[in-house]
Design an enzyme around this catalytic site. Structure first.
Site, PDB file in Angstrom:
ATOM      1  N   ASP A   7       0.856  -1.181   0.000  1.00 46.21           N
ATOM      2  CA  ASP A   7       0.000   0.000   0.000  1.00 46.21           C
ATOM      3  C   ASP A   7       0.891   1.230   0.000  1.00 46.21           C
ATOM      4  O   ASP A   7       2.030   1.192   0.499  1.00 46.21           O
ATOM      5  CB  ASP A   7      -0.902   0.000   1.233  1.00 46.21           C
ATOM      6  CG  ASP A   7      -1.865   1.178   1.237  1.00 46.21           C
ATOM      7  OD1 ASP A   7      -2.584   1.360   0.249  1.00 46.21           O
ATOM      8  OD2 ASP A   7      -1.883   1.941   2.231  1.00 46.21           O
ATOM      9  N   GLU A   9       0.862   5.659   0.666  1.00 42.93           N
ATOM     10  CA  GLU A   9       0.192   6.908   1.016  1.00 42.93           C
ATOM     11  C   GLU A   9       0.867   8.000   0.197  1.00 42.93           C
ATOM     12  O   GLU A   9       2.077   7.923  -0.089  1.00 42.93           O
ATOM     13  CB  GLU A   9       0.305   7.200   2.512  1.00 42.93           C
ATOM     14  CG  GLU A   9      -0.333   6.158   3.412  1.00 42.93           C
ATOM     15  CD  GLU A   9      -1.829   6.013   3.219  1.00 42.93           C
ATOM     16  OE1 GLU A   9      -2.466   6.983   2.734  1.00 42.93           O
ATOM     17  OE2 GLU A   9      -2.372   4.935   3.519  1.00 42.93           O
ATOM     18  N   HIS A 151      -5.355   6.431   7.786  1.00 40.95           N
ATOM     19  CA  HIS A 151      -4.728   5.532   6.823  1.00 40.95           C
ATOM     20  C   HIS A 151      -3.229   5.465   7.124  1.00 40.95           C
ATOM     21  O   HIS A 151      -2.587   6.472   7.404  1.00 40.95           O
ATOM     22  CB  HIS A 151      -4.920   6.051   5.396  1.00 40.95           C
ATOM     23  CG  HIS A 151      -6.317   5.903   4.900  1.00 40.95           C
ATOM     24  ND1 HIS A 151      -6.627   5.219   3.745  1.00 40.95           N
ATOM     25  CD2 HIS A 151      -7.489   6.335   5.402  1.00 40.95           C
ATOM     26  CE1 HIS A 151      -7.942   5.248   3.561  1.00 40.95           C
ATOM     27  NE2 HIS A 151      -8.479   5.930   4.551  1.00 40.95           N
TER      28      HIS A 151
END
Length: 235
Positions: A7, A9, A151
């Site tokens: 993932d 950001e 997140h």
């Protein structure tokens, strides 16, 4: 089989307009199980953090200042994912787009889309019309995401790994009783029904001794009308 769940950001949603990666998290799966090997880096995006992005992940300019640039962690990242390992992400085209934009800045060949496994696309196919955000899928599968206030690439990666394993059939997908390739033509589309019960051709011999049979008969005779079945039958 080796797979990488990852993932990112970012500072925004448009790598083509200068948005950059600020965090990458990844974990290694081997035969669908975590091996304990992880990758995690915060990255200086070399640009100010917009308020909208900060509200999502909480990574601000002061925190990111002095962190390594992407070019400084690129080799470590490339070595971790390997040359052809499948890469699993939620809305994978978003993450691939940002990785490839960073690769272009350092002269690295882009990731091949053939390596992409997109859990968002998988969820939309499996649950059409339902909410398929990471939080929604955690709720659907009973995965504890209570620690996800904001997140974060690494915590999201751990949650995503659990979601991915559920999407492919649970933690032991190889144990699914699916028909083998050579059995597919034999599979019927009719509802499965149980075979009708039939009497045994030769009854099994009794395991009771004659003494036990006599003792049982004497016991039943002593019960008389106290026996529950006698009451039910009106005896």
């Amino acid at each position: 089989m080796r797979e990488i769940v990852f993932d990112t950001e970012t500072t925004g949603t448009e790598p083509g307009k200068g948005d950059r990666i600020v965090e990458i998290g990844a974990i290694e799966l081997m035969n669908h199980l975590p091996t304990g090997k992880t990758f995690h880096e915060y990255i200086d995006p070399e640009r100010p953090m917009p308020a909208e992005a900060f509200a999502v992940h909480g990574l601000g300019d002061d925190f990111l200042r002095g962190k390594p640039k992407f070019a400084q962690i690129a080799r470590k990242w490339i070595d971790f994912i390997g040359p052809d390992t499948k890469l699993i992400a939620h809305n994978a085209r978003f993450d691939f787009g940002f990785i490839n934009a960073e690769y272009a800045r350092i002269g690295q060949s882009p990731l091949d889309n053939a390596r992409m496994i997109d859990t968002l696309a998988m969820a939309r196919t499996k649950f059409p019309g339902a909410g398929n955000s990471l939080d929604a899928l955690c709720r659907r599968f009973g995965i504890d995401n209570s620690g996800r206030d904001l997140h974060g690439a690494l915590i999201d990666t751990y949650l995503l790994a659990e979601v991915y394993l559920e999407l492919i059939g649970g933690r032991q997908p190889d144990l699914i009783l699916a028909p083998q390739p050579d059995q597919k033509e034999q599979r019927s589309t009719s509802p499965v029904t149980a075979a009708p019960a039939t009497a045994r051709p030769v009854p099994l011999p009794s395991r009771l001794t004659s003494a036990e049979v006599e003792a049982h008969a004497e016991f039943v005779a002593k019960l008389g009308d106290k026996a529950l079945w006698q009451r039910w039958l009106g005896g």
